[in-house]
Design a protein around this motif. Structure first.
Motif, mmCIF file in Angstrom:
data_model
loop_
_atom_site.group_PDB
_atom_site.id
_atom_site.type_symbol
_atom_site.label_atom_id
_atom_site.label_comp_id
_atom_site.label_asym_id
_atom_site.label_seq_id
_atom_site.Cartn_x
_atom_site.Cartn_y
_atom_site.Cartn_z
ATOM 1 N N ILE A 18 -13.282 -5.398 -17.129
ATOM 2 C CA ILE A 18 -12.094 -5.655 -17.959
ATOM 3 C C ILE A 18 -11.895 -4.524 -18.967
ATOM 4 C CG2 ILE A 18 -11.125 -7.213 -19.721
ATOM 5 C CD1 ILE A 18 -12.598 -9.512 -18.122
ATOM 6 N N ALA A 19 -13.018 -4.079 -19.596
ATOM 7 C CA ALA A 19 -12.945 -2.979 -20.570
ATOM 8 C C ALA A 19 -12.449 -1.702 -19.898
ATOM 9 C CB ALA A 19 -14.319 -2.753 -21.201
ATOM 10 N N TYR A 20 -12.896 -1.435 -18.667
ATOM 11 C CA TYR A 20 -12.496 -0.226 -17.919
ATOM 12 C C TYR A 20 -10.999 -0.274 -17.586
ATOM 13 C CZ TYR A 20 -11.966 3.004 -13.982
ATOM 14 O OH TYR A 20 -11.520 3.999 -13.148
ATOM 15 N N LEU A 21 -10.529 -1.465 -17.113
ATOM 16 C CA LEU A 21 -9.121 -1.617 -16.743
ATOM 17 C C LEU A 21 -8.221 -1.478 -17.963
ATOM 18 C CD1 LEU A 21 -9.558 -4.611 -14.248
ATOM 19 C CD2 LEU A 21 -8.888 -2.272 -13.630
ATOM 20 N N THR A 22 -8.649 -2.084 -19.076
ATOM 21 C CA THR A 22 -7.859 -2.020 -20.312
ATOM 22 C C THR A 22 -7.769 -0.587 -20.818
ATOM 23 O OG1 THR A 22 -8.650 -4.248 -20.854
ATOM 24 C CG2 THR A 22 -7.624 -2.982 -22.649
ATOM 25 N N ALA A 23 -8.917 0.128 -20.807
ATOM 26 C CA ALA A 23 -8.965 1.514 -21.299
ATOM 27 C C ALA A 23 -8.098 2.430 -20.450
ATOM 28 C CB ALA A 23 -10.405 2.026 -21.309
ATOM 29 N N ASN A 24 -7.874 2.071 -19.184
ATOM 30 C CA ASN A 24 -7.069 2.895 -18.291
ATOM 31 C C ASN A 24 -5.642 2.370 -18.128
ATOM 32 O OD1 ASN A 24 -8.803 5.159 -16.857
ATOM 33 N ND2 ASN A 24 -10.158 3.380 -17.145
ATOM 34 N N ASN A 25 -5.203 1.498 -19.107
ATOM 35 C CA ASN A 25 -3.833 0.968 -19.132
ATOM 36 C C ASN A 25 -3.461 0.169 -17.894
ATOM 37 O OD1 ASN A 25 -3.155 2.004 -21.704
ATOM 38 N ND2 ASN A 25 -2.804 4.040 -20.789
ATOM 39 N N LEU A 26 -4.451 -0.484 -17.304
ATOM 40 C CA LEU A 26 -4.170 -1.372 -16.162
ATOM 41 C C LEU A 26 -4.192 -2.811 -16.703
ATOM 42 C CD1 LEU A 26 -6.544 0.484 -13.638
ATOM 43 C CD2 LEU A 26 -4.055 0.563 -13.634
ATOM 44 N N THR A 27 -3.271 -3.047 -17.649
ATOM 45 C CA THR A 27 -3.295 -4.303 -18.421
ATOM 46 C C THR A 27 -3.045 -5.550 -17.575
ATOM 47 O OG1 THR A 27 -1.019 -3.761 -19.018
ATOM 48 C CG2 THR A 27 -2.727 -3.283 -20.639
ATOM 49 N N LEU A 39 -11.859 -15.761 -19.306
ATOM 50 C CA LEU A 39 -12.335 -14.989 -20.454
ATOM 51 C C LEU A 39 -11.134 -14.715 -21.377
ATOM 52 C CD1 LEU A 39 -14.800 -12.366 -18.895
ATOM 53 C CD2 LEU A 39 -15.385 -14.188 -20.475
ATOM 54 N N GLY A 40 -10.778 -15.720 -22.210
ATOM 55 C CA GLY A 40 -9.650 -15.572 -23.117
ATOM 56 C C GLY A 40 -10.012 -14.697 -24.303
ATOM 57 N N GLU A 41 -8.991 -14.413 -25.160
ATOM 58 C CA GLU A 41 -9.203 -13.585 -26.347
ATOM 59 C C GLU A 41 -10.229 -14.213 -27.282
ATOM 60 O OE1 GLU A 41 -7.956 -10.658 -27.315
ATOM 61 O OE2 GLU A 41 -6.579 -10.276 -25.654
ATOM 62 N N ASP A 42 -10.287 -15.563 -27.272
ATOM 63 C CA ASP A 42 -11.241 -16.232 -28.151
ATOM 64 C C ASP A 42 -12.691 -15.954 -27.745
ATOM 65 O OD1 ASP A 42 -10.563 -17.585 -25.810
ATOM 66 O OD2 ASP A 42 -11.409 -19.472 -26.573
ATOM 67 N N VAL A 43 -12.914 -15.769 -26.417
ATOM 68 C CA VAL A 43 -14.287 -15.521 -25.921
ATOM 69 C C VAL A 43 -14.578 -14.018 -25.888
ATOM 70 C CG1 VAL A 43 -15.894 -15.875 -23.995
ATOM 71 C CG2 VAL A 43 -14.131 -17.582 -24.504
ATOM 72 N N PHE A 44 -13.547 -13.224 -25.474
ATOM 73 C CA PHE A 44 -13.750 -11.779 -25.254
ATOM 74 C C PHE A 44 -12.669 -11.011 -26.012
ATOM 75 C CE2 PHE A 44 -13.714 -8.039 -22.134
ATOM 76 C CZ PHE A 44 -14.911 -7.491 -22.621
ATOM 77 N N ASP A 45 -12.885 -10.921 -27.355
ATOM 78 C CA ASP A 45 -11.863 -10.289 -28.205
ATOM 79 C C ASP A 45 -11.919 -8.764 -28.099
ATOM 80 O OD1 ASP A 45 -13.765 -9.207 -30.223
ATOM 81 O OD2 ASP A 45 -14.156 -11.332 -30.616
ATOM 82 N N PRO A 46 -10.874 -8.058 -28.635
ATOM 83 C CA PRO A 46 -10.820 -6.581 -28.537
ATOM 84 C C PRO A 46 -12.053 -5.869 -29.110
ATOM 85 C CG PRO A 46 -8.693 -7.418 -29.200
ATOM 86 C CD PRO A 46 -9.627 -8.604 -29.210
ATOM 87 N N ASN A 47 -12.609 -6.399 -30.224
ATOM 88 C CA ASN A 47 -13.801 -5.764 -30.822
ATOM 89 C C ASN A 47 -14.992 -5.818 -29.866
ATOM 90 O OD1 ASN A 47 -12.569 -4.993 -33.191
ATOM 91 N ND2 ASN A 47 -12.986 -6.927 -34.243
ATOM 92 N N THR A 48 -15.158 -6.978 -29.211
ATOM 93 C CA THR A 48 -16.255 -7.124 -28.243
ATOM 94 C C THR A 48 -16.000 -6.224 -27.032
ATOM 95 O OG1 THR A 48 -16.380 -9.441 -28.921
ATOM 96 C CG2 THR A 48 -17.650 -8.822 -26.985
ATOM 97 N N ALA A 49 -14.732 -6.150 -26.625
ATOM 98 C CA ALA A 49 -14.373 -5.330 -25.463
ATOM 99 C C ALA A 49 -14.709 -3.862 -25.686
ATOM 100 C CB ALA A 49 -12.891 -5.480 -25.141
#
Length: 463
Positions: A18-27, A39-49
């Protein structure tokens, strides 16, 4: 499908994806994966990502790097295993002299000569080794201790070859030189120069004692090869030249007598080698070996122990036993070694050296041929495998390797027969040649090789 990863490893992989896809703009892909994995924002927030960013790339490059390392290690392992299989197939082979091969590093490196070393020769009984050099001297070493014993001076130009042998009860050292002479030195008289043999019209390039047996000789014959295109046979007890062999068209480089002294093999700048029968009153070239494409620098006659392997290579079922010169080997500036039969047929050409082949010696056990060359290497050729090169000592010397000798075998005790004393291995005071052993006597192979080089070093390779 069976789960390979643990639940924790799987969770880490999912988050890294998920972190790899997000970093490469594959939102949208990242969002779809989040939804499927709950894995919602509550479980896997941007800081954790952020903690998982770059993790997938790191793991991937680590795997590629480890794969390369594994492949390199496997390759090295295969090379070492091949060398182990060829050189010493079993641990027993290290103890078996018949299968012993030299290995690096050398036991001793002997240093004292001031110019390139041209020749080496072992004393047949004692642990003495003689070396000759372009510095006009001969040096006597104790090869077991690696120490210099004495220096012999007498020649006025480069010493080109040396050999131990001689009449009964008197083991002599013969040397030859660019000064046109042959000199005889007596080890029993502190290596005194007892005789000088003049007669050749140019540099004398090789000298060998002829074993007793030829034409009724008692071991007092010596053969020399010269740049004057001749071979000469000398009676060392009188100093007279008894025969001159003519036939080569150019410089005669090397000479090798058979173990019974009946035949002599010579090599020349005329690209040929000749096998001479010296047992007849007027010696003649029995056969001429033609095939090399350059100067033939060295030669050797195969011991009977090698006949069975060479006969197989020659396509003969049963090894011949009629002659002491059934098979021969020659080395040339054409970088090849050729194996020949007594009819003059080349049965095999050994290719591997990258420069002039300077020296050859058959393993006394008969399984191998050892060669040295200007490519600074020593190579071992397995005669049981069609002459395959099974070992290369790449760092034999730091410069051209000019000569090689194998230490003579030691004769073990056998019963006394016809005046032959099995205890001291002498017949009328003469060390026995292996060819004429008394029944019950046994030749014990000494696993010792000496080489000499342009790098001014003599090296001893020993078990």
């Amino acid at each position: 499908m069976a789960q390979i990863l643990t639940s924790r490893q799987a969770e880490e992989l999912h988050r890294a994806l998920i972190a790899y896809l997000t970093a490469n703009n594959l939102t949208s892909t990242a969002a779809a994966l989040r939804a499927e994995l709950n894995l919602g924002e509550d479980v896997f927030d941007p800081n954790t990502a952020k903690k998982y960013e770059g993790l997938l790339e790191k793991k991937w490059t680590s795997v590629v790097r480890l794969q390369k390392k594994i492949m390199d290690l496997e390759s090295r392992n295969a090379t070492m295993q091949a060398e182990l299989d060829n050189a010493t197939p079993t641990s027993r082979q290290n103890k078996d002299p018949v299968s012993w091969l030299p290995r690096s590093p050398a036991r001793h490196t002997l240093q004292s000569h001031r110019e390139p070393i041209t020749c080496v020769a072992f004393h047949p009984i004692f642990s003495s080794l003689a070396s000759g050099s372009e510095d006009q001297t001969i040096k006597i070493w104790d090869w077991e201790l690696g120490e210099l014993e004495r220096t012999l001076k007498g020649h006025t130009k480069a010493v080109l070859d040396i050999d131990f042998g001689g009449p009964r009860g008197n083991t002599l050292l013969a040397s030859c030189s660019s000064d046109l002479t042959i000199k005889l030195w007596d080890p029993s008289e502190e290596y005194k120069n007892i005789r000088t043999l003049p007669g050749h019209d140019h540099s004398v390039s090789a000298v060998r004692f002829i074993p007793s047996g030829a034409a009724g000789s008692s071991g007092n014959l010596l053969v020399s090869a010269s740049r004057d295109k001749t071979l000469r046979i000398w009676d060392v007890s009188t100093g007279y030249c008894v025969k001159t062999l003519r036939g080569h068209a150019e410089w005669v480089r090397d000479v090798c007598p058979s173990i019974d002294g009946r035949y002599i093999l010579s090599t020349s700048d005329d690209y040929t080698s000749r096998l001479w029968d010296v047992s007849i009153p007027n010696p003649e070239a029995k056969v001429t070996l033609i095939g090399h494409e350059h100067v033939v620098l060295c030669c050797t006659i195969a011991p009977p122990a090698a006949y069975q392997h060479l006969a197989t290579m020659a396509g003969i079922r049963k090894p011949p036993l009629t002659s002491t010169a059934e098979f021969m080997a020659t080395g040339s500036r054409d970088k090849t070694i050729r194996l020949w039969d007594a009819r003059g047929t080349c049965i095999k050409t050994l290719v591997g050296h990258d420069n002039w082949v300077r020296g050859l010696v058959f393993h006394p056990g008969g399984k191998y041929l050892i060669s040295v060359a200007d490519d600074k290497t020593m190579r071992c050729w397995d005669l049981t495998q069609e002459g395959k090169c099974v070992k290369t000592i790449a760092d034999a010397h730091g410069h051209f390797v000019q000569c090689i000798r194998w230490a003579p075998s030691v004769v073990k005790a056998g019963p006394a027969v016809n005046g032959v004393d099995g205890q001291n291995g002498e017949m009328n005071g003469t060390p026995k040649k292996i060819s004429a052993l008394a029944p019950g006597a046994e030749a014990q192979i000494r696993c010792v090789i000496a080489t000499g080089s342009v790098d001014l070093n003599v090296r001893i390779f020993a078990n």
